[in-house]
Design a protein around this motif. Structure first.
Motif, short mmCIF file in Angstrom:
data_model
loop_
_atom_site.label_atom_id
_atom_site.label_comp_id
_atom_site.label_asym_id
_atom_site.label_seq_id
_atom_site.Cartn_x
_atom_site.Cartn_y
_atom_site.Cartn_z
N SER A 109 20.27 -14.35 -126.31
CA SER A 109 20.70 -13.41 -127.35
C SER A 109 19.94 -12.11 -127.22
CB SER A 109 20.48 -14.02 -128.74
OG SER A 109 19.09 -14.21 -128.99
N PHE A 110 20.36 -11.13 -128.01
CA PHE A 110 19.76 -9.81 -127.95
C PHE A 110 19.09 -9.48 -129.28
CE2 PHE A 110 23.05 -9.77 -124.73
CZ PHE A 110 22.38 -9.23 -123.64
N ILE A 111 18.09 -8.61 -129.20
CA ILE A 111 17.38 -8.18 -130.40
C ILE A 111 18.28 -7.32 -131.28
CG2 ILE A 111 15.45 -6.76 -131.21
CD1 ILE A 111 14.03 -7.58 -128.50
N LEU A 112 18.97 -6.38 -130.65
CA LEU A 112 19.85 -5.46 -131.37
C LEU A 112 21.30 -5.64 -130.95
CD1 LEU A 112 17.65 -2.24 -131.01
CD2 LEU A 112 17.80 -3.76 -132.98
N LEU A 150 11.51 -2.50 -136.27
CA LEU A 150 12.81 -2.71 -136.92
C LEU A 150 12.93 -1.88 -138.19
CD1 LEU A 150 13.09 -6.58 -136.44
CD2 LEU A 150 14.36 -4.81 -135.19
N SER A 151 11.82 -1.74 -138.92
CA SER A 151 11.84 -0.92 -140.15
C SER A 151 12.16 0.53 -139.81
CB SER A 151 10.48 -1.01 -140.85
OG SER A 151 10.19 -2.32 -141.26
N MET A 152 11.48 1.06 -138.80
CA MET A 152 11.73 2.45 -138.41
C MET A 152 13.14 2.61 -137.88
SD MET A 152 8.14 3.80 -136.73
CE MET A 152 7.79 2.38 -135.68
N LEU A 153 13.56 1.68 -137.04
CA LEU A 153 14.89 1.81 -136.44
C LEU A 153 15.97 1.73 -137.51
CD1 LEU A 153 15.99 2.24 -133.59
CD2 LEU A 153 16.43 -0.21 -133.48
N LYS A 196 15.04 -6.77 -121.05
CA LYS A 196 16.31 -7.45 -120.78
C LYS A 196 17.07 -7.82 -122.05
CE LYS A 196 14.53 -9.53 -116.53
NZ LYS A 196 14.05 -10.79 -115.91
N HIS A 197 16.35 -7.98 -123.15
CA HIS A 197 16.99 -8.54 -124.34
C HIS A 197 16.96 -7.62 -125.56
CE1 HIS A 197 17.63 -12.55 -122.60
NE2 HIS A 197 16.51 -12.30 -121.94
N MET A 198 16.52 -6.37 -125.40
CA MET A 198 16.52 -5.47 -126.54
C MET A 198 17.95 -5.17 -126.99
SD MET A 198 15.00 -3.74 -128.87
CE MET A 198 13.26 -3.83 -128.42
N ILE A 199 18.83 -4.91 -126.02
CA ILE A 199 20.21 -4.56 -126.37
C ILE A 199 21.11 -4.92 -125.19
CG2 ILE A 199 20.05 -2.19 -125.50
CD1 ILE A 199 21.67 -1.35 -128.03
#
Length: 293
Positions: A109-112, A150-153, A196-199
């Motif tokens: 899976s991906f983070i975003l 994640l808060s900033m994004l 590899k898994h950020m997006i």
């Protein structure tokens, strides 16, 4: 003791346990008393739960702190921030606190955008609560490490379809990576997984925005970004102070209200005494400054 009476006592015990687990009262002092509901579901996944603390005096509620744990985007749990949340509650008795879990990334899976969407879904519940209880859903995102990213994004990124982004009043960024494209971030011990898994890089991006830009908080900062308080360790081997300086520069260039502080210690020392007390004091002053804005 006859069987019927024993059965009755057993029933009373079970009833007490059931009602006790459903909702608990948390009293920190005479001016800080909250009703706590644990593991409220905001989605179908087992990770989509949060602990909610609502002031007993609902007439004085000023807003909502949303607490977002770290753990490298694929680890961690809300329980790691329970003690700090309670410390914050004592200082901010007129705020709702939501300490949330979110779907963790793995090899498949991906983070975003999963994790920012999880924050949005949790805010759905909180905004509905604010309507029911008739208070303004002014949201302060407070996260550490990956939770700070994640808060900033969530607060800065304008490309994700997030319903409640404009309700973010302020961000408290604790040891958060702010520029993922910077060479210093590539020293992060789990960088290969994050890369590899950020997006999902196979999906097209709009216009000239790249998959390196989308997850990068500093890329999205502009004059409308939420006021941001940051806290970084001067001996942090995970997120170096150069990340703090890059974030400060972007916020200053765009004239975003912000404050930045350093503490003595490494990546995990921010919530140890006296660093935690210092941070809570600075959050207090910062929110007063934001309120006057």
């Amino acid at each position: 003791m006859n069987k019927s009476f024993a059965a009755f006592l057993c029933f009373l015990s079970l009833l007490f346990l059931w009602t006790g687990c459903k909702e608990k009262k948390v009293t920190l002092d005479k001016d800080a008393s909250f009703n706590k509901e644990e593991n409220i579901r905001y989605g179908n996944d087992s990770d989509q739960v949060m602990d909610l603390y609502i002031p007993e005096n609902t007439n004085s509620i000023q807003g909502i702190f949303v607490v977002i744990h770290g753990g490298g985007w694929r680890g961690g749990d809300k329980s790691q921030l329970t003690f700090f949340t309670l410390s914050m509650m004592q200082k901010f008795p007129d705020y709702v606190f939501a300490n949330i879990n979110y779907r963790l990334a793995d090899q498949h899976s991906f983070i975003l955008p999963n994790q920012t969407e999880n924050i949005d879904h949790a805010l759905d519940i909180l905004v509905k609560k604010s309507v029911e209880m008739k208070f303004s859903p002014e949201i302060i995102l407070l996260g550490n490490s990956a939770g700070a990213h994640l808060s900033m994004l969530y607060g800065y990124n304008r490309i994700f379809d997030l319903k409640h982004r404009t309700k973010v009043k302020a961000i408290v960024n604790i040891v958060g990576p702010a520029d993922l494209n910077s060479a210093d971030f590539k020293n992060y011990s789990d960088y290969s997984f994050v890369e590899k898994h950020m997006i999902d890089a196979s999906k097209p991006t709009p216009t000239d925005i790249t998959n390196q830009d989308i997850p990068n908080p500093v890329f999205w900062i502009n004059e409308t970004s939420p006021p941001t308080l940051s806290y970084y360790g001067n001996r942090d081997q995970v997120i170096p102070l150069s990340q703090m300086r890059k974030l400060d520069s972007a916020l200053s260039q765009n004239k975003v209200v912000h404050e930045t502080y350093e503490f003595n210690g490494g990546h995990l020392d921010w919530d140890k005494s006296p660093n935690d007390e210092f941070l809570i004091g600075k959050i207090t002053g910062f929110l007063k400054r934001v309120d006057k804005k």
